[in-house]
Design a protein around this motif. Structure first.
Motif, PDB file in Angstrom:
ATOM      1  N   VAL A 312       4.084  -1.534 -25.374  1.00 28.36           N
ATOM      2  CA  VAL A 312       3.376  -0.267 -25.539  1.00 28.36           C
ATOM      3  C   VAL A 312       4.355   0.804 -25.975  1.00 28.36           C
ATOM      4  O   VAL A 312       5.389   1.026 -25.310  1.00 28.36           O
ATOM      5  CB  VAL A 312       2.683   0.147 -24.223  1.00 28.36           C
ATOM      6  N   ARG A 313       4.060   1.469 -27.084  1.00 35.38           N
ATOM      7  CA  ARG A 313       4.926   2.540 -27.591  1.00 35.38           C
ATOM      8  C   ARG A 313       4.174   3.866 -27.524  1.00 35.38           C
ATOM      9  O   ARG A 313       3.087   4.010 -28.064  1.00 35.38           O
ATOM     10  CB  ARG A 313       5.374   2.261 -29.020  1.00 35.38           C
ATOM     11  N   VAL A 314       4.807   4.817 -26.823  1.00 34.91           N
ATOM     12  CA  VAL A 314       4.267   6.171 -26.708  1.00 34.91           C
ATOM     13  C   VAL A 314       5.372   7.125 -27.154  1.00 34.91           C
ATOM     14  O   VAL A 314       6.272   7.451 -26.377  1.00 34.91           O
ATOM     15  CB  VAL A 314       3.831   6.490 -25.265  1.00 34.91           C
ATOM     16  N   ASP A 315       5.346   7.530 -28.419  1.00 20.98           N
ATOM     17  CA  ASP A 315       6.420   8.330 -28.995  1.00 20.98           C
ATOM     18  C   ASP A 315       7.744   7.579 -28.823  1.00 20.98           C
ATOM     19  O   ASP A 315       7.881   6.480 -29.320  1.00 20.98           O
ATOM     20  CB  ASP A 315       6.453   9.722 -28.358  1.00 20.98           C
ATOM     21  N   ASP A 316       8.717   8.155 -28.075  1.00 18.47           N
ATOM     22  CA  ASP A 316      10.011   7.503 -27.895  1.00 18.47           C
ATOM     23  C   ASP A 316      10.074   6.619 -26.654  1.00 18.47           C
ATOM     24  O   ASP A 316      11.113   6.025 -26.360  1.00 18.47           O
ATOM     25  CB  ASP A 316      11.125   8.555 -27.798  1.00 18.47           C
ATOM     26  N   THR A 317       8.993   6.534 -25.917  1.00 21.54           N
ATOM     27  CA  THR A 317       8.956   5.714 -24.708  1.00 21.54           C
ATOM     28  C   THR A 317       8.356   4.349 -25.025  1.00 21.54           C
ATOM     29  O   THR A 317       7.320   4.262 -25.671  1.00 21.54           O
ATOM     30  CB  THR A 317       8.109   6.399 -23.614  1.00 21.54           C
ATOM     31  N   VAL A 318       9.044   3.300 -24.582  1.00 18.75           N
ATOM     32  CA  VAL A 318       8.582   1.942 -24.819  1.00 18.75           C
ATOM     33  C   VAL A 318       8.437   1.229 -23.483  1.00 18.75           C
ATOM     34  O   VAL A 318       9.351   1.221 -22.663  1.00 18.75           O
ATOM     35  CB  VAL A 318       9.561   1.161 -25.723  1.00 18.75           C
ATOM     36  N   LEU A 319       7.269   0.637 -23.254  1.00 13.24           N
ATOM     37  CA  LEU A 319       7.021  -0.153 -22.060  1.00 13.24           C
ATOM     38  C   LEU A 319       6.890  -1.607 -22.487  1.00 13.24           C
ATOM     39  O   LEU A 319       5.975  -1.959 -23.240  1.00 13.24           O
ATOM     40  CB  LEU A 319       5.741   0.285 -21.350  1.00 13.24           C
ATOM     41  N   HIS A 320       7.806  -2.442 -22.010  1.00 11.59           N
ATOM     42  CA  HIS A 320       7.762  -3.862 -22.350  1.00 11.59           C
ATOM     43  C   HIS A 320       7.109  -4.646 -21.226  1.00 11.59           C
ATOM     44  O   HIS A 320       7.523  -4.557 -20.067  1.00 11.59           O
ATOM     45  CB  HIS A 320       9.161  -4.409 -22.611  1.00 11.59           C
ATOM     46  N   ASP A 321       6.104  -5.404 -21.562  1.00  9.59           N
ATOM     47  CA  ASP A 321       5.406  -6.305 -20.649  1.00  9.59           C
ATOM     48  C   ASP A 321       4.921  -5.619 -19.374  1.00  9.59           C
ATOM     49  O   ASP A 321       5.158  -6.104 -18.258  1.00  9.59           O
ATOM     50  CB  ASP A 321       6.317  -7.487 -20.289  1.00  9.59           C
TER      51      ASP A 321
END
Length: 493
Positions: A312-321
């Motif tokens: 999941v990409r929210v601007d510069d924040t990335v959430l993996h799994d």
């Protein structure tokens, strides 16, 4: 000019200064309660004071770990986890009672609760909820109300909504529950026949479909909370217990301009869920046995043995799994991954994003202790969310409706496109208490420059007057990246 006087003839700054003084007062009361709780524990329990504090924290952490064990295992493992989750707090209570420390524990907890209440009162003075702007518009002449007779366990019939709406000059279209019906298509046909206002008496999923048609044609939209939960109606300030009151909007109503979410061209008024919840609602058994179905699927989903792997990409924040992701039409007041909170506004022009990844019992214990501030929770806002996966299609729950969409899935927002007509007299949305950050409470108590922890400038909101000696506004960006990949993941890379 006095700093508490009005600078614009409206008294706005004077009121703001009074709010600041009251906020500082409540912040000082909160700190006094914290000191009082510490003194009660330390002096009341003597050398055993540490036992009260540590015992309570350990009990809470063990209960969180036990709950995690119960959710991620089946049969005997689930039973043992449930026993631990229930037994840990009971054990702490027994320990207090056996050692004679229960009065100290009760006193300390009471003062801590008072401290939290005072701290929230302080923040409430500075972050007073601003009502969404309303405007008077002419009464609709040819309103059409689409009703689902089975929604909410039969609220339409129970409250006699058809007769009441028709008495007010509203044309009613009943959806046939036994036949495939497209509410959006029915709304489009109603507009072609001359309708100048569209409404829905049903659940949030049906409301979203008709709301999209209303927004596309610029006509008012009426919400009658005849569904099961009706979160959208709740955040609009409508009376969910009495859907008949919403019909007052036809005769004595005002309009709100609110945002409408979009997920791959599909509208949503509340939330889009990815991960565990979205996987569970795909099951045919979920509607009739929600708890049993969730307990059956959660062990595999939380352990990563089932379901898609999301990025999941929210601007510069990335959430993996992440194990679960909730994208909401406007942010919730608190980072509640289950979506059980409140949205203070529906016109901020931003999406709220809450992601959760709990890796083991230790992280579950931290979550029990720290709540939404735990490292397992990510809470950000944005105008766009991109969800990629290791599969071509993934389950998605849109306003509670189970769908399967091709990846990547893109969530966006259409600010202010929906004209919602609501009764002029309505209960209003209840106050959603802000999260307590004790650093900001200390700043308030000691007259230090204060900044809204969410980045909103209270002066812009008309809460803190320019007379407050604060630094210039600075935008705060919240970023939390996923943990470093495991050795196996690194090897695969």
């Amino acid at each position: 000019m006095s700093s508490t006087g009005s600078t614009d003839g409206t008294g706005r700054h004077g009121t703001a200064d009074r709010d600041v003084r009251r906020a500082r007062h409540w912040a000082r009361v909160a700190l006094l309660m914290v000191v009082g709780a510490a003194l009660v524990v330390t002096l009341g329990a003597g050398s055993g004071g540490w036992l009260v504090l540590v015992g309570g924290l350990v009990g809470l952490a063990v209960a969180g770990a036990g709950l995690w064990w119960a959710l991620t295992h089946r049969r005997l493992g689930r039973l043992l986890g449930a026993v631990v989750a229930v037994g840990a707090p009971v054990g702490v209570i027994v320990m207090y009672a056996a050692s004679g420390l229960w009065p100290v524990a009760v006193g300390g907890l009471s003062l801590w609760a008072a401290a939290l209440a005072s701290a929230r009162s302080a923040l409430r003075k500075l972050r007073r909820p601003r009502a969404m702007r309303t405007r008077r518009t002419p009464r609709p002449r040819r309103p059409v109300l689409i009703m689902n007779p089975r929604s909410g366990g039969g609220k339409v019939e129970r409250h006699d909504l058809v007769t009441r709406a028709e008495t007010l000059g509203c044309r009613v279209i009943l959806i046939d529950p036994d036949a495939p019906t497209d509410p959006g298509l029915e709304a489009t046909r109603a507009l072609a026949a001359g309708a100048d206002c569209l409404g829905v008496a049903g659940g949030d999923g049906t409301q979203a479909q008709v709301a999209a048609v209303a927004a596309a044609h610029g006509v008012p939209f009426l919400v009658v909370p005849a569904g099961t939960r009706n979160h959208f109606a709740m955040d609009l300030g409508l009376d969910r217990a009495d859907p008949v009151r919403s019909l007052d909007a036809l005769t004595d109503g005002v309009e709100l301009r609110v945002d409408l979410g979009d997920v791959d061209g599909r509208p949503f008024v509340n939330t889009v869920s990815f991960g565990a919840y979205a996987e569970i609602v795909q099951s045919p058994e979920y509607r009739d046995a929600k708890t049993a179905t969730a307990l059956e699927h959660l062990p595999d989903l939380l352990a990563g043995e089932a379901g898609a792997t999301l990025d999941v990409r929210v601007d510069d924040t990335v959430l993996h799994d992440p194990q679960a992701v909730l994208v909401s039409n406007n942010p919730y007041a608190r980072a509640d991954p289950l979506g059980g909170g409140r949205r203070p506004r529906l016109d901020s022009g931003t999406l709220g994003v809450i992601g959760i990844r709990v890796e083991g019992a230790a992280r579950a214990a931290e979550l029990a202790l720290r709540g939404e501030r735990a490292g397992s929770i990510t809470s950000v806002t944005s105008r766009r969310v991109d969800v990629a996966a290791d599969q071509d299609r993934i389950p998605v729950a849109v306003d509670g409706e189970a769908l399967v969409l091709p990846t990547p899935v893109v969530c966006t927002l259409r600010p202010g496109v929906l004209r919602v007509r609501v009764p002029r007299r309505r209960p209003g949305a209840t106050y959603a208490p802000p999260s307590v950050d004790w650093r900001h409470i200390v700043d308030l108590a000691f007259n230090r420059p204060w900044r809204d922890p969410d980045g909103e400038d209270p002066q812009d909101a008309g809460v803190i007057a320019p007379s407050e000696n604060r630094p210039a506004r600075r935008t705060t960006t919240v970023e939390r990246r996923a943990p470093a990949p495991s050795s196996k993941e690194a090897g695969d890379a």
